[in-house]
Design a protein around this motif. Sequence first.
Motif, mmCIF file in Angstrom:
data_model
loop_
_atom_site.group_PDB
_atom_site.id
_atom_site.type_symbol
_atom_site.label_atom_id
_atom_site.label_comp_id
_atom_site.label_asym_id
_atom_site.label_seq_id
_atom_site.Cartn_x
_atom_site.Cartn_y
_atom_site.Cartn_z
ATOM 1 N N TYR A 1 1.043 8.662 -6.249
ATOM 2 C CA TYR A 1 1.152 10.420 -5.276
ATOM 3 C C TYR A 1 2.112 11.174 -6.069
ATOM 4 O O TYR A 1 2.113 12.356 -6.861
ATOM 5 C CB TYR A 1 1.881 10.443 -4.377
ATOM 6 C CG TYR A 1 1.956 11.894 -3.862
ATOM 7 C CD1 TYR A 1 1.603 12.958 -3.274
ATOM 8 C CD2 TYR A 1 3.443 11.794 -2.988
ATOM 9 C CE1 TYR A 1 2.190 14.140 -3.034
ATOM 10 C CE2 TYR A 1 3.973 12.785 -3.312
ATOM 11 C CZ TYR A 1 3.253 14.637 -2.592
ATOM 12 O OH TYR A 1 3.787 15.551 -1.950
ATOM 13 N N ALA A 2 3.510 10.436 -6.840
ATOM 14 C CA ALA A 2 4.002 10.607 -7.563
ATOM 15 C C ALA A 2 4.102 10.992 -9.192
ATOM 16 O O ALA A 2 4.810 11.513 -10.136
ATOM 17 C CB ALA A 2 5.743 10.121 -7.289
ATOM 18 N N ALA B 1 13.018 2.030 -5.575
ATOM 19 C CA ALA B 1 13.607 2.019 -7.712
ATOM 20 C C ALA B 1 12.309 3.616 -7.573
ATOM 21 O O ALA B 1 12.750 3.980 -8.681
ATOM 22 C CB ALA B 1 13.134 1.529 -8.589
ATOM 23 N N SER B 2 11.635 3.810 -7.262
ATOM 24 C CA SER B 2 10.618 4.160 -6.728
ATOM 25 C C SER B 2 10.724 5.589 -6.557
ATOM 26 O O SER B 2 10.226 6.573 -7.050
ATOM 27 C CB SER B 2 9.854 4.445 -6.408
ATOM 28 O OG SER B 2 9.194 4.113 -5.105
ATOM 29 N N MET C 1 0.621 -1.214 0.069
ATOM 30 C CA MET C 1 -0.105 0.099 0.141
ATOM 31 C C MET C 1 0.957 1.381 0.073
ATOM 32 O O MET C 1 0.322 2.229 -0.350
ATOM 33 C CB MET C 1 -1.349 0.151 1.552
ATOM 34 C CG MET C 1 -1.818 -0.991 0.882
ATOM 35 S SD MET C 1 -3.327 -0.828 2.158
ATOM 36 C CE MET C 1 -2.607 -1.844 4.053
ATOM 37 N N LEU C 2 2.010 1.374 0.290
ATOM 38 C CA LEU C 2 3.115 2.569 1.161
ATOM 39 C C LEU C 2 3.789 2.167 -0.332
ATOM 40 O O LEU C 2 3.678 4.113 -1.010
ATOM 41 C CB LEU C 2 4.114 2.186 1.692
ATOM 42 C CG LEU C 2 5.301 3.157 1.655
ATOM 43 C CD1 LEU C 2 4.690 4.202 2.714
ATOM 44 C CD2 LEU C 2 6.111 3.148 2.830
ATOM 45 N N PHE C 3 3.784 1.513 -0.892
ATOM 46 C CA PHE C 3 4.014 1.176 -2.897
ATOM 47 C C PHE C 3 3.133 2.032 -3.916
ATOM 48 O O PHE C 3 3.205 2.895 -4.038
ATOM 49 C CB PHE C 3 4.923 0.108 -3.294
ATOM 50 C CG PHE C 3 5.196 0.019 -4.658
ATOM 51 C CD1 PHE C 3 6.642 0.772 -4.800
ATOM 52 C CD2 PHE C 3 4.544 -0.390 -5.604
ATOM 53 C CE1 PHE C 3 6.745 0.634 -6.287
ATOM 54 C CE2 PHE C 3 5.290 -0.262 -7.048
ATOM 55 C CZ PHE C 3 5.902 0.042 -7.095
#
Length: 193
Positions: A54-55, A134-135, A46-48
Amino acid sequence: MEDTTEDTPSTLSAQKTALDRKWQQLLDRTTPFVYQRWTGTAVLLMLFMARIVYAEGWYIVCYALGIYMLNMFLAFLTPKITPSMEMDNKETELEEGPSLPSKADEEFKPFIRRLPEFKFWHAVTQATCFALVASFFRIFDIPVFWPILLVYFIILFIITMRRQIKHMIKYKYIPFDLNKRNYSGSGRSKSSL
């Protein structure tokens, strides 16, 4: 005076070995906590996903993570020795000559997964951590039209799962034990004892 350059590689090797042992001990301690491990992985996922939304980027990283997780899930659902492989082995045994008689219908064969649950969890968690890291790097933010990736992933998921379900039906195996049988002792109630 001692040469410290000779001690450095062995010291680093010893430290790496000690660190590997501590990491393995941590993994071994988490093995019985299935729900807690998967909850932590779900929170990480979920954080990912929140990071991706968001990004507004790194869709290719998200797609690669999805494909990897689908591959791991298929390995989790598949038996270690597929019935089709067993049938091929029986055919070659018949061609080679007589063998000892056996009745496969009466033999109990437990479902052994190709990829055990713990290794599945570990692989998914590692891949999610890697994708999250990586994000944060622009080099992995390849511009793509994300709806096409999403539709392609959904189609790939449906086709793959349909094939897996047909395989499960054809060879009559179920990778999950949803209704575990509970047997009572003598059928008498505890109050009569």
